[in-house]
Design a protein around this motif. Structure first.
Motif, PDB file in Angstrom:
ATOM      1  N   VAL A 117       3.065 -31.749 -22.794  1.00 40.79           N
ATOM      2  CA  VAL A 117       3.320 -32.381 -21.400  1.00 40.79           C
ATOM      3  C   VAL A 117       2.487 -33.350 -21.077  1.00 40.79           C
ATOM      4  O   VAL A 117       2.924 -34.325 -20.608  1.00 40.79           O
ATOM      5  CB  VAL A 117       3.504 -31.018 -20.662  1.00 40.79           C
ATOM      6  N   LEU A 118       1.251 -33.072 -21.218  1.00 37.24           N
ATOM      7  CA  LEU A 118       0.233 -34.211 -20.874  1.00 37.24           C
ATOM      8  C   LEU A 118       0.564 -35.390 -21.683  1.00 37.24           C
ATOM      9  O   LEU A 118       0.203 -36.642 -21.064  1.00 37.24           O
ATOM     10  CB  LEU A 118      -1.129 -33.576 -20.995  1.00 37.24           C
ATOM     11  N   SER A 119       0.749 -35.343 -23.124  1.00 37.07           N
ATOM     12  CA  SER A 119       0.637 -36.452 -23.992  1.00 37.07           C
ATOM     13  C   SER A 119       1.971 -37.218 -23.295  1.00 37.07           C
ATOM     14  O   SER A 119       2.109 -38.589 -23.418  1.00 37.07           O
ATOM     15  CB  SER A 119       1.107 -35.999 -25.365  1.00 37.07           C
ATOM     16  N   ILE A 120       2.983 -36.605 -23.130  1.00 35.73           N
ATOM     17  CA  ILE A 120       4.000 -37.367 -22.665  1.00 35.73           C
ATOM     18  C   ILE A 120       3.924 -37.912 -21.137  1.00 35.73           C
ATOM     19  O   ILE A 120       4.224 -39.047 -21.200  1.00 35.73           O
ATOM     20  CB  ILE A 120       5.541 -36.493 -22.433  1.00 35.73           C
ATOM     21  N   HIS A 121       3.139 -37.332 -20.392  1.00 40.27           N
ATOM     22  CA  HIS A 121       2.949 -37.891 -19.155  1.00 40.27           C
ATOM     23  C   HIS A 121       2.093 -39.059 -19.067  1.00 40.27           C
ATOM     24  O   HIS A 121       2.293 -39.966 -18.390  1.00 40.27           O
ATOM     25  CB  HIS A 121       2.245 -36.439 -18.339  1.00 40.27           C
ATOM     26  N   PHE A 122       1.081 -39.083 -19.994  1.00 39.30           N
ATOM     27  CA  PHE A 122       0.246 -40.191 -20.070  1.00 39.30           C
ATOM     28  C   PHE A 122       0.455 -41.188 -21.211  1.00 39.30           C
ATOM     29  O   PHE A 122       0.263 -42.350 -21.069  1.00 39.30           O
ATOM     30  CB  PHE A 122      -1.382 -39.809 -20.565  1.00 39.30           C
ATOM     31  N   PHE A 123       1.170 -40.985 -22.114  1.00 41.79           N
ATOM     32  CA  PHE A 123       1.442 -41.761 -23.212  1.00 41.79           C
ATOM     33  C   PHE A 123       3.012 -42.403 -23.164  1.00 41.79           C
ATOM     34  O   PHE A 123       3.422 -43.331 -23.864  1.00 41.79           O
ATOM     35  CB  PHE A 123       1.050 -41.404 -24.640  1.00 41.79           C
ATOM     36  N   VAL A 124       3.871 -41.483 -22.677  1.00 43.60           N
ATOM     37  CA  VAL A 124       5.252 -42.001 -22.908  1.00 43.60           C
ATOM     38  C   VAL A 124       6.080 -42.269 -21.659  1.00 43.60           C
ATOM     39  O   VAL A 124       6.593 -43.285 -21.340  1.00 43.60           O
ATOM     40  CB  VAL A 124       6.006 -40.799 -23.688  1.00 43.60           C
ATOM     41  N   ILE A 125       5.905 -41.217 -20.785  1.00 45.10           N
ATOM     42  CA  ILE A 125       6.888 -41.457 -19.321  1.00 45.10           C
ATOM     43  C   ILE A 125       6.046 -40.448 -18.328  1.00 45.10           C
ATOM     44  O   ILE A 125       5.932 -39.370 -18.817  1.00 45.10           O
ATOM     45  CB  ILE A 125       8.119 -41.408 -19.419  1.00 45.10           C
ATOM     46  N   ASP A 126       5.995 -40.716 -17.267  1.00 49.17           N
ATOM     47  CA  ASP A 126       5.396 -40.220 -16.199  1.00 49.17           C
ATOM     48  C   ASP A 126       6.419 -38.696 -15.967  1.00 49.17           C
ATOM     49  O   ASP A 126       7.552 -38.977 -15.765  1.00 49.17           O
ATOM     50  CB  ASP A 126       5.428 -40.816 -14.762  1.00 49.17           C
ATOM     51  N   ILE A 127       5.758 -37.470 -16.009  1.00 46.32           N
ATOM     52  CA  ILE A 127       6.550 -36.518 -15.754  1.00 46.32           C
ATOM     53  C   ILE A 127       7.216 -36.207 -14.545  1.00 46.32           C
ATOM     54  O   ILE A 127       8.376 -35.774 -14.706  1.00 46.32           O
ATOM     55  CB  ILE A 127       5.588 -35.208 -15.956  1.00 46.32           C
ATOM     56  N   ASN A 128       6.556 -36.773 -13.495  1.00 48.07           N
ATOM     57  CA  ASN A 128       7.248 -36.690 -12.143  1.00 48.07           C
ATOM     58  C   ASN A 128       8.685 -37.550 -12.197  1.00 48.07           C
ATOM     59  O   ASN A 128       9.720 -37.213 -11.669  1.00 48.07           O
ATOM     60  CB  ASN A 128       6.382 -37.203 -11.152  1.00 48.07           C
ATOM     61  N   ASP A 129       8.652 -38.655 -13.019  1.00 44.94           N
ATOM     62  CA  ASP A 129       9.865 -39.654 -13.150  1.00 44.94           C
ATOM     63  C   ASP A 129      10.911 -38.681 -13.818  1.00 44.94           C
ATOM     64  O   ASP A 129      12.140 -38.597 -13.505  1.00 44.94           O
ATOM     65  CB  ASP A 129       9.531 -40.683 -13.952  1.00 44.94           C
ATOM     66  N   ILE A 130      10.571 -37.936 -14.938  1.00 48.92           N
ATOM     67  CA  ILE A 130      11.389 -37.085 -15.725  1.00 48.92           C
ATOM     68  C   ILE A 130      12.281 -36.122 -14.564  1.00 48.92           C
ATOM     69  O   ILE A 130      13.245 -35.793 -14.576  1.00 48.92           O
ATOM     70  CB  ILE A 130      11.055 -36.279 -16.636  1.00 48.92           C
ATOM     71  N   LEU A 131      11.396 -35.436 -13.907  1.00 46.71           N
ATOM     72  CA  LEU A 131      11.927 -34.373 -13.151  1.00 46.71           C
ATOM     73  C   LEU A 131      12.792 -34.727 -11.926  1.00 46.71           C
ATOM     74  O   LEU A 131      13.465 -34.044 -11.577  1.00 46.71           O
ATOM     75  CB  LEU A 131      10.593 -33.441 -12.277  1.00 46.71           C
ATOM     76  N   LEU A 132      12.231 -36.131 -11.529  1.00 50.46           N
ATOM     77  CA  LEU A 132      13.215 -36.714 -10.426  1.00 50.46           C
ATOM     78  C   LEU A 132      14.299 -37.131 -10.991  1.00 50.46           C
ATOM     79  O   LEU A 132      15.487 -36.990 -10.514  1.00 50.46           O
ATOM     80  CB  LEU A 132      12.412 -37.982 -10.026  1.00 50.46           C
ATOM     81  N   TYR A 133      14.405 -37.597 -12.357  1.00 51.69           N
ATOM     82  CA  TYR A 133      15.715 -37.708 -12.744  1.00 51.69           C
ATOM     83  C   TYR A 133      16.520 -36.830 -13.040  1.00 51.69           C
ATOM     84  O   TYR A 133      17.884 -36.939 -12.725  1.00 51.69           O
ATOM     85  CB  TYR A 133      15.140 -38.557 -14.234  1.00 51.69           C
ATOM     86  N   VAL A 134      16.105 -35.494 -13.317  1.00 56.44           N
ATOM     87  CA  VAL A 134      16.830 -34.281 -13.708  1.00 56.44           C
ATOM     88  C   VAL A 134      17.372 -33.948 -12.174  1.00 56.44           C
ATOM     89  O   VAL A 134      18.550 -33.443 -12.218  1.00 56.44           O
ATOM     90  CB  VAL A 134      16.052 -33.077 -14.397  1.00 56.44           C
TER      91      VAL A 134
END
Length: 206
Positions: free
Chosen positions: A48-65
């Motif tokens: 989760v942290l790797s995705i958050h810092f290197f791919v896409i902000d986790i908050n953006d994923i949660l907001l998208y869902v």
């Protein structure tokens, strides 16, 4: 006058229970289970942290869902997961609820669904007990869980409800041995406490 021997004082119930759980290995079982559960949790956090810092902000994923998937659909997936061995970490759904307009209301729904998922698993176990062939198969596959449920009963349900252990498996095992349903419902209520604690932690981070 001869001294009369003193009567042995009866040990308090909690001491007797503590001795029983010690002798039967309950504490060791909980320790080993938590150790087994820790690596997957760490791996999940790292991913989760790797995705958050290197791919896409986790908050953006949660907001998208939140913006693109109806809550009923998300709740349905969560309920199915909680009813079938807890396949998806509930923390993902707790984080999702934190991005909604009414986070604690959504978290309350998640906790109720998790509790009901455990109840459904319990009745699944009860149903299995009435199907000889399936019962024999699962009695072998879940021999350890069933044996532990017979030894520790309510305490194992409490551990499954509170700790990062498979609550659904404990519920199925409780159903298989026909653990008293009223007691199961009572012990299972601690599932709500777990969601409150996780909600406070995850909402604070996000």
């Amino acid at each position: 006058m001869a001294n009369t021997p003193q009567k042995h004082q009866k040990k308090p119930r909690w001491k007797l229970l503590h001795q029983y759980y010690t002798y039967t290995g309950f504490y060791n079982f909980i320790g080993r289970s938590l150790l087994k559960a820790t690596p997957p949790i760490i791996v999940f956090i790292i991913i989760v942290l790797s995705i958050h810092f290197f791919v896409i902000d986790i908050n953006d994923i949660l907001l998208y869902v939140t913006e693109n998937f109806h809550p009923i659909g998300v709740f349905g997936v969560f309920f199915a997961s909680e009813s079938i061995l807890g396949l998806i970490p509930p923390e993902i759904f707790i984080a999702w609820s934190g991005k909604n307009e009414y986070p604690w209301f959504f978290l309350s729904i998640l906790s109720v669904l998790s509790y009901l998922g455990g109840v459904l698993s319990y009745f699944f176990g009860r149903g299995i007990a009435n199907i000889p062939r399936v019962f024999v198969y699962l009695e072998v596959k879940m021999a350890k869980h069933i044996k532990n449920m017979r030894k520790w009963g309510g305490l194992l349900i409490i551990a499954g409800a509170l700790l990062p252990l498979p609550f659904a498996i404990s519920s199925i095992a409780a159903g298989i041995i026909k653990f008293p349903f009223g007691s199961f419902l009572l012990f299972g209520l601690l599932r709500f406490l777990r969601f409150v604690i996780y909600g406070l932690l995850i909402f604070g981070v996000l």
